[in-house]
Scaffold this active site. Sequence first.
Site, short mmCIF file in Angstrom:
data_model
loop_
_atom_site.label_atom_id
_atom_site.label_comp_id
_atom_site.label_asym_id
_atom_site.label_seq_id
_atom_site.Cartn_x
_atom_site.Cartn_y
_atom_site.Cartn_z
N CYS B 317 27.64 -143.76 -7.79
CA CYS B 317 26.52 -144.67 -7.53
C CYS B 317 25.28 -143.95 -7.01
CB CYS B 317 26.94 -145.79 -6.57
SG CYS B 317 27.53 -145.24 -4.98
N LYS B 318 25.44 -142.72 -6.49
CA LYS B 318 24.27 -141.99 -5.99
C LYS B 318 23.81 -140.86 -6.91
CE LYS B 318 24.19 -143.99 -1.93
NZ LYS B 318 24.73 -143.22 -0.82
#
Lengths: 316, 372
Positions: B317-318
């Site tokens: 997600c990052k």
Amino acid sequence: MADAGAAGFPRELQVQAIECLADVGFWDALRRHKLDVLGTDDSPIPITGYYTPRQFRPLPSFFNLRSGSLVPPHNAGDRNNCPIAGSLVNTNNMRGFQNLDRDQVLKAEAKKILHDIMSGRVDEDPALLLRFFVISFADLKNWKVYYNVAFPSLVLNSRITLLSLQPASRVLTKEEVMFLCTYITSDSSASVRQLKDWKTCQGNYQSLLFGFYDHGCRSDRPGGAIINYIAFLSIRWKIEKVRFFCYREFKGKPDLEQSLIGEASFPPPYDWDDPEHVPDAIGWEGVEPGKGTEEMKPKEIDLQSMNPASQDEEKQ
Amino acid sequence: MQVKQKVYELYKGTVERVTGPRTVSAFLEKGVLSVPEFILAGDNLVAKCPTWSWEAGDPSKRKPYLPADKQFLVTRNVPCLRRATSLEEEYDAAGAEVVLDDDGEGGWVATHGVQASKPDEEEDIPSMDTLDIGKSDGIKSIPTYFSGGKKEEDEEEDIPDMDTYEDTGDNMVATEPPYFVAEEPEDDNILRTRTYDVSITYDKYYQTPRVWLTGYDELRMPLKPELVFEDISQDHARKTVNIFPFILLILLTYQMECVDNFYHINSQYFNTGNVLIIELYDQNKRTIQCHRLVDHRVTIEDHPHLLAGKHASVHPCKHAAVMKKIVDVLVSRGVEPEVDKYLFIFLKFIASVIPTIEYDYTMDFDLGSTSS
């Protein structure tokens, strides 16, 4: 201790055994294969393992069994994945697993290797020297698998003497090795030539280096693959003394410091031409050479994480 | 948490099914990869780092948008000689030397050690289920400590002051159990240590690569995914954000070969691992930029290409945000990174999450030519 035995030649050749890493996916695939296909059939099935040269210091490389090992390899493999043919016998119960005559199955596999050497199949496909064998009991009810792996090594009647062993960097320059290695294929082939082209170099042993992909990491001994290689050279080509090259890598590139070049001599074998001859063999993983297999402990794999029931429990 | 995770996975799976794979490049704009770019970058990784290979995976899990024989990348039997905790403890014990960039002019200033105080800060990270891929800012929703809003005009100020972090007293590392270091038993003289199979898949939802870890213990038996956390930098393993004092830039000891008109990227990841410092060198070997990027979470999930078993994974997600940040830094310096180098940069920052797993990525390389 690593170099304690390094001083003093000649000495008996010792090798580093190869170890098997079997991933959970392989055992889960076997579990499903037993449910869907095998049933209670416990005859040997062909499987494929994967061999690589040593790539990271200071560990050896391992022999891998993967979820795809139950099906034939879909291509010829690559440097990181040299497919090796093996067999698996999955017994139906613990008693059957424990009662398997491990010495006998090992000898039967060694006999196959011997046969491949004599028939010339190894000339074409050196990977046959690295046959392996797995016995297992898949306890479906309890989501467990018990297994042992063997890498059969022929035991020559006479001992193999190691005459010298040194880092390749002392013998070869980097350029030479780069050249040499462009010719090294799959798991074993002669220097600059494929093994099957050996005849064209005949009579010129001293200038030949018999190379192989070495999984090992020890400076005082080659990897175990050399034993069957030497058996092959001795039985098939009647060579009694060779210079060998244990090719090792570091992160996929030639590692001259840790690759080894050595010389070994071995008196010609006898009796091996007899088609009924069953060779002695060693090679059960975890069993010291010379020790019996009575005390052999099975390895145990827990497949509970595959169990849908246990996953449901987790959710709650 | 379990239910939340399941719902999230279901949602993600549905989105992946109904949306087509990215085909247009948005590498420079968003830090993401299209499918053809993933193949390109993977081919480059395999060519430069021969321990990596493409694999087909299980046929039943084949993704139609990827070539059948290039479903994911893997490197096997990678040694992990010690636990991540040991690295951190060792670093603390050594007394971290702080070396900061002197306003981009090539000076290096060493300041103080690390042991004195360890201020932490817990900060909300964008949670997986609040990330909205549909919004352009969703993927950029990065924590304020990345750079805040002033990254465009003032990169050098990007490094937050240590004093701005408050000590919450929530120091995870201090409570960790003793670590284990690989030992050589006397009998066979063979190093007994963990090994990992590290794989990289393409995550269609986040449009980034994703790293998976399959471990084996000292006895060559499969490692429970939970135990993999011992090899993950503790901050990541805890899935919370613990910001460690801002420190930890150690000058690399090896010589950096600089080619005219090329910039080199380099990263250091010490102590907590959540600090990644990018050093860029110009042709005079002066450091021109430093950055730090924070936090990845690690989850245990089904591998997208393998049938069996749960595998630990660095959650993607990052990833796009971090890649975007690195790209921005490079572009601001006139270097346009080439997309086929994506995985090298990617693996460098992943190394900050799993600092003791010694997989191969080239240590320095040309990112691309200057755009000028």
